[in-house]
Scaffold this motif. Structure first.
Motif, mmCIF file in Angstrom:
data_model
loop_
_atom_site.group_PDB
_atom_site.id
_atom_site.type_symbol
_atom_site.label_atom_id
_atom_site.label_comp_id
_atom_site.label_asym_id
_atom_site.label_seq_id
_atom_site.Cartn_x
_atom_site.Cartn_y
_atom_site.Cartn_z
ATOM 1 N N VAL A 95 6.793 8.497 5.724
ATOM 2 C CA VAL A 95 5.449 8.017 6.190
ATOM 3 C C VAL A 95 5.571 6.376 6.324
ATOM 4 O O VAL A 95 5.872 5.671 5.456
ATOM 5 C CB VAL A 95 4.356 8.298 5.211
ATOM 6 N N SER A 96 5.161 5.898 7.715
ATOM 7 C CA SER A 96 5.260 4.612 7.750
ATOM 8 C C SER A 96 4.049 3.942 7.972
ATOM 9 O O SER A 96 2.965 4.528 8.616
ATOM 10 C CB SER A 96 5.989 4.538 9.181
ATOM 11 N N GLY A 97 3.619 2.811 7.195
ATOM 12 C CA GLY A 97 2.347 1.811 7.329
ATOM 13 C C GLY A 97 2.635 1.440 9.033
ATOM 14 O O GLY A 97 3.264 1.093 9.329
ATOM 15 N N THR A 98 1.252 1.295 9.646
ATOM 16 C CA THR A 98 1.296 0.892 10.743
ATOM 17 C C THR A 98 0.023 -0.288 10.924
ATOM 18 O O THR A 98 -1.022 0.002 10.584
ATOM 19 C CB THR A 98 1.382 1.868 12.056
ATOM 20 N N PRO A 117 10.824 5.225 19.866
ATOM 21 C CA PRO A 117 10.963 5.679 18.554
ATOM 22 C C PRO A 117 10.004 6.708 18.060
ATOM 23 O O PRO A 117 10.321 7.231 17.025
ATOM 24 C CB PRO A 117 10.898 4.311 17.762
ATOM 25 N N GLY A 118 8.984 6.893 18.475
ATOM 26 C CA GLY A 118 7.950 7.932 17.972
ATOM 27 C C GLY A 118 7.274 7.055 16.537
ATOM 28 O O GLY A 118 6.977 8.013 15.924
ATOM 29 N N ALA A 119 7.397 6.118 16.688
ATOM 30 C CA ALA A 119 6.435 5.528 15.564
ATOM 31 C C ALA A 119 5.992 4.053 16.062
ATOM 32 O O ALA A 119 6.573 3.380 16.790
ATOM 33 C CB ALA A 119 7.316 5.201 14.322
ATOM 34 N N SER A 120 4.719 3.717 15.663
ATOM 35 C CA SER A 120 4.169 2.670 16.355
ATOM 36 C C SER A 120 4.472 1.239 15.873
ATOM 37 O O SER A 120 4.397 0.095 16.448
ATOM 38 C CB SER A 120 2.756 2.708 16.499
ATOM 39 N N ASP A 121 5.061 1.269 14.339
ATOM 40 C CA ASP A 121 5.317 0.055 13.678
ATOM 41 C C ASP A 121 6.642 0.036 13.367
ATOM 42 O O ASP A 121 7.078 0.658 12.207
ATOM 43 C CB ASP A 121 4.396 -0.170 12.721
ATOM 44 N N MET A 155 16.109 1.797 10.686
ATOM 45 C CA MET A 155 15.809 3.082 9.691
ATOM 46 C C MET A 155 14.870 4.125 10.618
ATOM 47 O O MET A 155 15.175 5.331 10.561
ATOM 48 C CB MET A 155 15.036 2.689 8.742
ATOM 49 N N ILE A 156 14.079 3.675 11.309
ATOM 50 C CA ILE A 156 13.148 4.485 12.108
ATOM 51 C C ILE A 156 13.960 5.147 13.337
ATOM 52 O O ILE A 156 13.679 6.280 13.544
ATOM 53 C CB ILE A 156 11.837 3.763 12.556
ATOM 54 N N GLU A 160 2.279 8.327 10.076
ATOM 55 C CA GLU A 160 2.047 7.005 9.841
ATOM 56 C C GLU A 160 0.447 6.952 9.524
ATOM 57 O O GLU A 160 -0.620 7.768 9.650
ATOM 58 C CB GLU A 160 1.862 6.505 11.614
ATOM 59 N N VAL A 161 0.328 5.990 8.677
ATOM 60 C CA VAL A 161 -1.006 5.486 8.094
ATOM 61 C C VAL A 161 -1.391 4.057 8.460
ATOM 62 O O VAL A 161 -0.508 3.122 8.450
ATOM 63 C CB VAL A 161 -0.909 5.673 6.727
ATOM 64 N N PRO A 162 -2.515 3.777 9.169
ATOM 65 C CA PRO A 162 -3.044 2.387 9.555
ATOM 66 C C PRO A 162 -2.907 1.621 8.228
ATOM 67 O O PRO A 162 -3.779 1.979 7.168
ATOM 68 C CB PRO A 162 -4.125 2.760 10.188
ATOM 69 N N ILE A 163 -2.508 0.351 8.200
ATOM 70 C CA ILE A 163 -2.572 -0.577 7.008
ATOM 71 C C ILE A 163 -2.861 -1.861 7.578
ATOM 72 O O ILE A 163 -2.808 -2.306 8.689
ATOM 73 C CB ILE A 163 -1.148 -0.602 6.454
#
Lengths: 92, 260
Positions: free
Chosen positions: B143-146, B178-182, B213-214, B226-229
Motif C-alpha cells: 500500500v503506497s501513500g500518494t 507503473p500502475g501507481a500514482s506516487d 521498488m514500485i 493507494e491511500v492519499p496522504i
C-alpha cells in the motif's frame, strides 16, 4: 520487453505507416487535400502532445492541494508531544 | 480513500486502555535516521499515539546511521520510556544507503508487515490505520501513500517545486506506466516477504530506489493499493531538492525506462 522497446516498436509502426502512405507505396490514390494533411500530420501530433502535456501538468500544479490543515494539526501535536515526553522524563 | 471497513473486527477503540489486536498481524515500522534528534521523539510519539488508538500490534525499529548529533541518545531515552518491546534500536556505525538500512531493519523485524516512512515528520502516522485498512480491503501486497490523488497533497512547497514534482511525475507515468500514482514517495506498507524480495531486486539509490521498488513490484505481479496522504515538508532541518537530485532522478528514470 522493456518500456523502451515498447516505445520503439510503437514509433516504428506509426512511422512506417505514415511513410508508406505519404510515399504512396501502397498504390492508393489519395485526394490531394488528404495528402497535404498527411504530410504534416507528425508535426500536428507532436504539437498536440506537447499541448496536452503542458495542459495536464499545469492543471495538476494548479490543483495541487496545499495541506494547511495538516501542517497546523502537526504543529499542535508537536507541542503536545513535547509536553507529554518531558513529563515522562525525556531530555530534549 | 480507504473508507470501506475491512472484514474482521473493527480496530477502532480510541479510549480502551488495553486495545484488542485484531488477528495476529504485526506491523514493524522502520525508521532510518541520520541527524534527526529533533524529529525522532516527535515521530515516535505520534506513532505510539496512532497505534494505541487503532489497536494494531506494532514495533518501531530505529536504524540510526551513526548520527553525530546524538540521535542515538534520544533513541535510547525513547526505548526507556516506551519499552524495548516497542522501540528497537538497531544502529549502524556509519552512513550507508537507504536500501541497506531497510535490509538491516527487515532482518530484525518480527512483524509480518513492514511500514517504511521518513522520520522527519513529513509523513504523519495518522495515515497508518488507513494503510492497514486498505491492505485488508484488497489484500494488497503493497500500500503506497500518494500525494497526487484524492485528498492527498503537500505543504511547504513553492510553485517551482510543485512544477518540478508534477512534471517529473507526468513524465514518469508516461514512460513507465507503473500502475501507481506516487513513485518517489517513501511512505508505504509492504508484506514482509514482498519487501525482502523487492530489495533483493533493486539496485538504485535515493529517490530512484523508491521508484524502482514500485516498478519491480509491477514486474513481479505484486498488487499495489493507494491511500492519499498529506506531505508536510520538513519542519526541522533542511529539505533536499537540488540540481543534483534532479539529474540523478532523470538518470534513474531513463535507466528504468531502458531496462524494465
Amino acid at each position: 520487453m522493456t518500456k523502451l522497446a515498447q516505445w520503439l516498436w510503437g514509433l516504428a509502426l506509426l512511422g512506417s505507416t505514415w511513410a508508406a502512405l505519404t510515399m504512396g507505396a501502397l498504390g492508393l490514390e489519395l485526394p490531394s487535400s488528404c495528402r497535404e494533411v498527411l504530410w504534416s500530420l507528425p508535426a500536428y501530433l507532436l504539437v498536440s502532445a506537447g499541448c496536452y502535456a503542458l495542459g495536464t501538468v499545469g492543471y495538476r500544479v494548479a490543483t495541487f492541494h496545499d495541506c494547511e490543515d495538516a501542517a497546523r494539526e502537526l504543529q499542535g501535536q508537536i507541542q503536545e508531544a513535547r509536553a507529554d515526553l518531558a513529563r515522562r522524563g525525556m531530555r530534549f | 480513500m480507504a473508507s470501506g471497513e475491512a472484514s474482521g473486527p473493527s480496530p477502532r477503540s480510541p479510549r480502551e486502555p488495553e486495545p484488542r489486536t485484531p488477528r495476529l498481524d504485526k506491523y514493524s515500522v522502520l525508521l532510518p535516521t541520520y541527524n534527526e534528534r529533533e524529529n525522532l521523539p516527535l515521530i515516535v510519539w505520534l506513532l505510539v499515539k496512532s497505534f494505541s488508538e487503532s489497536g494494531f500490534n506494532y514495533e518501531i525499529i530505529i536504524i540510526d546511521d551513526g548520527s553525530p548529533d546524538g540521535t542515538r541518545d534520544v533513541a535510547e531515552q525513547l526505548e526507556k520510556i516506551y519499552g524495548s518491546d516497542k522501540i528497537l534500536l538497531r544502529p549502524r556505525e556509519q552512513k550507508l544507503g537507504l536500501g541497506t538500512a531497510y535490509i538491516h531493519g527487515v532482518k530484525h523485524a518480527t512483524g509480518n508487515y513492514i511500514i517504511i516512512m521518513d522520520a522527519d515528520l513529513s509523513h504523519h502516522p495518522k495515515f497508518i490505520p488507513e494503510f492497514i485498512r486498505k491492505q485488508k480491503e484488497g489484500n494488497f501486497d503493497i500500500v503506497s501513500g500518494t500525494r497526487y490523488k484524492g485528498n492527498g497533497g503537500v505543504y511547504g512547497w513553492d510553485l517551482k517545486r510543485k512544477i518540478i514534482s508534477r512534471g517529473a511525475n507526468f513524465i514518469t507515468q508516461i514512460l513507465l506506466r507503473p500502475g501507481a500514482s506516487d513513485l518517489t514517495g517513501s511512505f508505504r506498507l509492504y508484506r514482509k516477504e514482498v519487501l525482502q524480495k523487492l530489495i533483493e531486486k533493486c539496485v538504485s539509490k535515493g529517490y530512484v530506489f523508491q521508484m524502482e521498488m514500485i516498478v519491480r513490484a509491477r514486474q513481479l505481479n505484486y498488487t499495489v493499493g493507494e491511500v492519499p496522504i498529506s506531505f508536510v515538508d520538513r519542519v526541522y532541518g533542511e529539505s533536499k531538492l537540488g540540481g543534483n537530485e534532479i539529474v540523478s532522478f532523470l538518470k534513474g528514470l531513463l535507466t528504468l525506462f531502458a531496462t524494465t
